[in-house]
Design a protein around this motif. Structure first.
Motif, PDB file in Angstrom:
ATOM      1  N   THR A  44       8.968   0.032  -4.487  1.00 20.03           N
ATOM      2  CA  THR A  44       7.931   1.141  -4.061  1.00 20.03           C
ATOM      3  C   THR A  44       6.531   0.475  -4.934  1.00 20.03           C
ATOM      4  N   ILE A  48       2.997  -0.046  -3.679  1.00 16.80           N
ATOM      5  CA  ILE A  48       1.665   0.487  -3.785  1.00 16.80           C
ATOM      6  C   ILE A  48       0.537  -0.117  -3.638  1.00 16.80           C
ATOM      7  N   VAL A  77       6.131   8.039  -0.576  1.00 21.32           N
ATOM      8  CA  VAL A  77       7.635   7.642  -1.243  1.00 21.32           C
ATOM      9  C   VAL A  77       8.911   8.683  -1.148  1.00 21.32           C
ATOM     10  N   THR A  80      10.371   8.065   2.347  1.00 23.18           N
ATOM     11  CA  THR A  80      11.381   7.113   2.286  1.00 23.18           C
ATOM     12  C   THR A  80      12.442   7.495   1.057  1.00 23.18           C
TER      13      THR A  80
END
Length: 107
Positions: A44, A48, A77, A80
């Motif tokens: 993540t 991003i 996020v 996921t």
């Protein structure tokens, strides 16, 4: 998530030995989920900024630009993470409920 399936399959013997030594399935879940949560967090943190930059480059030639907000990334996020955790929990559940005698016997 095939990497998690491969990793959990490789750890069947470890899971079986832990169960033989008295570990419950609830003891095995945090052990394995912790690893995948850290991998998800690192992914993540990398994805991003990369996706923000890609979206910004893609939209720079458009006359009408859609706003890039935090909500866009937060929803991606969360979705996921939910999908990943459900798959990992399902795989761990399968591994934790295998008969430890069969796992140790085959290796």
């Amino acid at each position: 998530m095939s990497i998690s399936l491969f990793d959990i399959r490789q750890r069947y013997r470890e899971i079986g030995l832990r169960k033989v030594n008295g570990a419950q399935a609830t003891d095995i879940y945090p052990l394995l989920i912790k690893k995948y949560l850290s991998v998800l967090a690192i992914a993540t943190l990398i994805s991003i900024p990369v996706s923000w930059g890609a979206i910004t480059l893609y939209l720079q030639d458009f006359a009408h630009k859609a706003p890039i907000t935090f909500d866009l990334f937060a929803i991606a996020v969360i979705i996921t993470a939910i999908i990943s955790l459900l798959i990992i929990i399902w795989q761990i559940h399968k591994a934790a409920n295998v008969n430890p005698a069969e796992v140790v016997k085959t290796e």
